[in-house]
Design a protein around this motif. Structure first.
Motif, PDB file in Angstrom:
ATOM      1  N   MET A  42     -37.311  12.376 -19.560  1.00 24.01           N
ATOM      2  CA  MET A  42     -37.055  13.026 -18.293  1.00 24.01           C
ATOM      3  C   MET A  42     -36.459  12.039 -17.292  1.00 24.01           C
ATOM      4  SD  MET A  42     -37.229  15.897 -16.906  1.00 24.01           S
ATOM      5  CE  MET A  42     -37.095  16.584 -15.309  1.00 24.01           C
ATOM      6  N   PHE A  43     -36.982  10.801 -17.267  1.00 19.42           N
ATOM      7  CA  PHE A  43     -36.470   9.791 -16.355  1.00 19.42           C
ATOM      8  C   PHE A  43     -35.017   9.454 -16.668  1.00 19.42           C
ATOM      9  CE2 PHE A  43     -35.688   5.270 -15.485  1.00 19.42           C
ATOM     10  CZ  PHE A  43     -35.773   5.300 -14.106  1.00 19.42           C
ATOM     11  N   GLN A  44     -34.684   9.380 -17.969  1.00 18.89           N
ATOM     12  CA  GLN A  44     -33.313   9.059 -18.364  1.00 18.89           C
ATOM     13  C   GLN A  44     -32.351  10.160 -17.941  1.00 18.89           C
ATOM     14  OE1 GLN A  44     -33.702   8.378 -22.520  1.00 18.89           O
ATOM     15  NE2 GLN A  44     -34.335   6.245 -22.259  1.00 18.89           N
ATOM     16  N   GLN A  45     -32.816  11.394 -18.015  1.00 25.14           N
ATOM     17  CA  GLN A  45     -31.962  12.506 -17.610  1.00 25.14           C
ATOM     18  C   GLN A  45     -31.708  12.451 -16.098  1.00 25.14           C
ATOM     19  OE1 GLN A  45     -33.560  16.345 -18.488  1.00 25.14           O
ATOM     20  NE2 GLN A  45     -31.783  17.431 -17.673  1.00 25.14           N
ATOM     21  N   GLY A  46     -32.726  12.166 -15.326  1.00 24.28           N
ATOM     22  CA  GLY A  46     -32.551  12.043 -13.879  1.00 24.28           C
ATOM     23  C   GLY A  46     -31.631  10.886 -13.507  1.00 24.28           C
ATOM     24  N   LEU A  47     -31.761   9.783 -14.223  1.00 24.78           N
ATOM     25  CA  LEU A  47     -30.892   8.637 -13.991  1.00 24.78           C
ATOM     26  C   LEU A  47     -29.449   8.962 -14.338  1.00 24.78           C
ATOM     27  CD1 LEU A  47     -30.732   5.644 -13.189  1.00 24.78           C
ATOM     28  CD2 LEU A  47     -31.134   5.099 -15.596  1.00 24.78           C
ATOM     29  N   SER A  48     -29.242   9.652 -15.449  1.00 24.29           N
ATOM     30  CA  SER A  48     -27.888  10.042 -15.856  1.00 24.29           C
ATOM     31  C   SER A  48     -27.265  11.005 -14.850  1.00 24.29           C
ATOM     32  CB  SER A  48     -27.903  10.689 -17.240  1.00 24.29           C
ATOM     33  OG  SER A  48     -28.328   9.778 -18.205  1.00 24.29           O
ATOM     34  N   ILE A  49     -28.054  11.951 -14.365  1.00 25.82           N
ATOM     35  CA  ILE A  49     -27.552  12.900 -13.366  1.00 25.82           C
ATOM     36  C   ILE A  49     -27.168  12.148 -12.097  1.00 25.82           C
ATOM     37  CG2 ILE A  49     -28.206  14.804 -11.852  1.00 25.82           C
ATOM     38  CD1 ILE A  49     -29.895  15.886 -14.166  1.00 25.82           C
ATOM     39  N   THR A  50     -28.031  11.212 -11.674  1.00 28.92           N
ATOM     40  CA  THR A  50     -27.743  10.438 -10.459  1.00 28.92           C
ATOM     41  C   THR A  50     -26.469   9.619 -10.605  1.00 28.92           C
ATOM     42  OG1 THR A  50     -30.117  10.288 -10.035  1.00 28.92           O
ATOM     43  CG2 THR A  50     -28.695   8.752  -8.850  1.00 28.92           C
ATOM     44  N   VAL A  51     -26.304   8.968 -11.744  1.00 26.33           N
ATOM     45  CA  VAL A  51     -25.108   8.158 -11.980  1.00 26.33           C
ATOM     46  C   VAL A  51     -23.855   9.034 -11.970  1.00 26.33           C
ATOM     47  CG1 VAL A  51     -23.899   6.804 -13.748  1.00 26.33           C
ATOM     48  CG2 VAL A  51     -26.277   6.299 -13.192  1.00 26.33           C
ATOM     49  N   ASN A  52     -23.926  10.195 -12.597  1.00 27.51           N
ATOM     50  CA  ASN A  52     -22.760  11.079 -12.647  1.00 27.51           C
ATOM     51  C   ASN A  52     -22.442  11.676 -11.280  1.00 27.51           C
ATOM     52  OD1 ASN A  52     -22.062  10.855 -15.419  1.00 27.51           O
ATOM     53  ND2 ASN A  52     -23.817  12.130 -15.937  1.00 27.51           N
ATOM     54  N   VAL A  53     -23.473  12.031 -10.521  1.00 24.60           N
ATOM     55  CA  VAL A  53     -23.239  12.574  -9.176  1.00 24.60           C
ATOM     56  C   VAL A  53     -22.609  11.499  -8.286  1.00 24.60           C
ATOM     57  CG1 VAL A  53     -24.397  13.371  -7.079  1.00 24.60           C
ATOM     58  CG2 VAL A  53     -24.992  14.369  -9.278  1.00 24.60           C
ATOM     59  N   LEU A  54     -23.139  10.291  -8.337  1.00 21.17           N
ATOM     60  CA  LEU A  54     -22.587   9.211  -7.523  1.00 21.17           C
ATOM     61  C   LEU A  54     -21.147   8.887  -7.921  1.00 21.17           C
ATOM     62  CD1 LEU A  54     -25.630   6.785  -7.162  1.00 21.17           C
ATOM     63  CD2 LEU A  54     -24.628   8.281  -5.430  1.00 21.17           C
ATOM     64  N   ALA A  55     -20.853   8.914  -9.210  1.00 23.98           N
ATOM     65  CA  ALA A  55     -19.480   8.649  -9.663  1.00 23.98           C
ATOM     66  C   ALA A  55     -18.526   9.732  -9.177  1.00 23.98           C
ATOM     67  CB  ALA A  55     -19.437   8.541 -11.182  1.00 23.98           C
ATOM     68  N   LEU A  69     -12.833  14.477 -12.118  1.00 23.99           N
ATOM     69  CA  LEU A  69     -13.050  15.609 -13.032  1.00 23.99           C
ATOM     70  C   LEU A  69     -13.891  15.211 -14.236  1.00 23.99           C
ATOM     71  CD1 LEU A  69      -9.596  17.420 -12.991  1.00 23.99           C
ATOM     72  CD2 LEU A  69     -11.749  18.209 -12.023  1.00 23.99           C
ATOM     73  N   CYS A  70     -13.665  14.029 -14.759  1.00 20.22           N
ATOM     74  CA  CYS A  70     -14.466  13.569 -15.897  1.00 20.22           C
ATOM     75  C   CYS A  70     -15.919  13.347 -15.473  1.00 20.22           C
ATOM     76  CB  CYS A  70     -13.861  12.299 -16.472  1.00 20.22           C
ATOM     77  SG  CYS A  70     -14.586  11.826 -18.039  1.00 20.22           S
ATOM     78  N   ALA A  71     -16.142  12.797 -14.305  1.00 24.49           N
ATOM     79  CA  ALA A  71     -17.508  12.593 -13.814  1.00 24.49           C
ATOM     80  C   ALA A  71     -18.190  13.935 -13.543  1.00 24.49           C
ATOM     81  CB  ALA A  71     -17.488  11.743 -12.548  1.00 24.49           C
ATOM     82  N   ILE A  72     -17.455  14.891 -12.997  1.00 19.94           N
ATOM     83  CA  ILE A  72     -18.023  16.219 -12.753  1.00 19.94           C
ATOM     84  C   ILE A  72     -18.335  16.924 -14.068  1.00 19.94           C
ATOM     85  CG2 ILE A  72     -17.461  18.523 -11.850  1.00 19.94           C
ATOM     86  CD1 ILE A  72     -15.954  17.066  -9.568  1.00 19.94           C
ATOM     87  N   ALA A  73     -17.451  16.773 -15.061  1.00 23.40           N
ATOM     88  CA  ALA A  73     -17.707  17.382 -16.374  1.00 23.40           C
ATOM     89  C   ALA A  73     -18.935  16.766 -17.026  1.00 23.40           C
ATOM     90  CB  ALA A  73     -16.488  17.215 -17.274  1.00 23.40           C
ATOM     91  N   SER A  74     -19.100  15.465 -16.885  1.00 25.84           N
ATOM     92  CA  SER A  74     -20.287  14.807 -17.432  1.00 25.84           C
ATOM     93  C   SER A  74     -21.546  15.289 -16.722  1.00 25.84           C
ATOM     94  CB  SER A  74     -20.133  13.292 -17.297  1.00 25.84           C
ATOM     95  OG  SER A  74     -21.276  12.633 -17.759  1.00 25.84           O
ATOM     96  N   PHE A  86     -18.137  12.537 -22.177  1.00 29.58           N
ATOM     97  CA  PHE A  86     -17.441  12.400 -20.892  1.00 29.58           C
ATOM     98  C   PHE A  86     -17.756  11.061 -20.234  1.00 29.58           C
ATOM     99  CE2 PHE A  86     -17.954  17.067 -21.235  1.00 29.58           C
ATOM    100  CZ  PHE A  86     -16.616  17.402 -21.260  1.00 29.58           C
ATOM    101  N   PHE A  87     -19.011  10.640 -20.369  1.00 36.40           N
ATOM    102  CA  PHE A  87     -19.437   9.405 -19.723  1.00 36.40           C
ATOM    103  C   PHE A  87     -18.706   8.201 -20.316  1.00 36.40           C
ATOM    104  CE2 PHE A  87     -22.464   5.991 -18.759  1.00 36.40           C
ATOM    105  CZ  PHE A  87     -22.595   6.193 -17.392  1.00 36.40           C
ATOM    106  N   PHE A  88     -18.517   8.190 -21.623  1.00 36.65           N
ATOM    107  CA  PHE A  88     -17.801   7.086 -22.255  1.00 36.65           C
ATOM    108  C   PHE A  88     -16.309   7.119 -21.923  1.00 36.65           C
ATOM    109  CE2 PHE A  88     -21.223   6.631 -25.710  1.00 36.65           C
ATOM    110  CZ  PHE A  88     -21.866   5.658 -24.980  1.00 36.65           C
ATOM    111  N   CYS A  89     -15.762   8.288 -21.701  1.00 35.91           N
ATOM    112  CA  CYS A  89     -14.343   8.395 -21.331  1.00 35.91           C
ATOM    113  C   CYS A  89     -14.077   7.879 -19.921  1.00 35.91           C
ATOM    114  CB  CYS A  89     -13.875   9.844 -21.435  1.00 35.91           C
ATOM    115  SG  CYS A  89     -13.724  10.431 -23.126  1.00 35.91           S
ATOM    116  N   MET A  90     -15.090   7.913 -19.063  1.00 36.34           N
ATOM    117  CA  MET A  90     -14.882   7.504 -17.676  1.00 36.34           C
ATOM    118  C   MET A  90     -14.458   6.041 -17.570  1.00 36.34           C
ATOM    119  SD  MET A  90     -17.765   9.675 -15.563  1.00 36.34           S
ATOM    120  CE  MET A  90     -18.373   8.242 -14.818  1.00 36.34           C
ATOM    121  N   GLY A  91     -15.015   5.168 -18.354  1.00 36.95           N
ATOM    122  CA  GLY A  91     -14.625   3.759 -18.325  1.00 36.95           C
ATOM    123  C   GLY A  91     -13.166   3.569 -18.699  1.00 36.95           C
TER     124      GLY A  91
END
Length: 165
Positions: A1-14, A59-64, A80-85
């Motif tokens: 659950m913590f990893q999912q929240g962290l991933s959501i936060t990273v994607n929203v910030l990106a 768009l890639c960050a929003i898709a992720s 999507f997350f790996f494509c962002m880099g």
């Protein structure tokens, strides 16, 4: 659950960061227009370039972000997350490549475009340690041929003005 929240936060910030940077850059470029046709066309190209590079990464960050929110048990968001880099690297390289094209356009012959009021980009070396090697100045002059009588009248009027003051 913590990893999912962290991933959501990273994607929203990106997504928010990319959108904010592209929007702010577009706004700043739009307000720096001069009214001169040639410099405004260069600014328009810079605006299009900033929107294109910012939109793709956003768009890639929003898709992720959407994929992790809609399907949290799957790993679709990782693609999507790996494509962002890679998209960030491509944005950087595209920006570096477009600089030379815009610089060439800015330093092209002023007389060809008919706009004599713009300043060419890249034509000036502003470094203190590398001063320009040569400076050329061109002064356009115009000669008018007048008759001797007109010239004599003009010189007499100038003399009378000087004597009265």
């Amino acid at each position: 659950m913590f990893q999912q929240g962290l991933s959501i936060t990273v994607n929203v910030l990106a997504a928010v960061g990319d959108t904010y940077i592209a929007g702010l850059l577009t706004l700043l470029l739009h307000t720096s227009r001069t009214g001169l046709r040639r410099s405004d066309s260069i600014i328009n190209k810079l605006i299009i370039c900033s929107i294109n590079t910012g939109a793709l990464t956003s768009l890639c960050a929003i898709a992720s972000m959407l994929s992790i929110l809609l399907a949290p048990e799957t790993f679709i968001y990782i693609s999507f997350f790996f494509c962002m880099g890679r998209l960030y690297a491509n944005s950087l390289l595209a920006t570096l490549n477009v600089r030379s094209l815009i610089r060439k356009e800015g330093s092209s012959n002023v007389q060809a475009s008919g706009d004599t009021g713009s300043i060419p980009l890249g034509a000036y070396n502003t470094s203190v340690f590398n001063p320009p090697s040569a400076i050329s100045v061109k002064i356009d002059t115009r000669r008018e041929y007048v008759s001797d009588e007109e010239e004599q009248k003009h010189s007499e009027s100038v003399r009378s003005q000087m004597d009265s003051s």
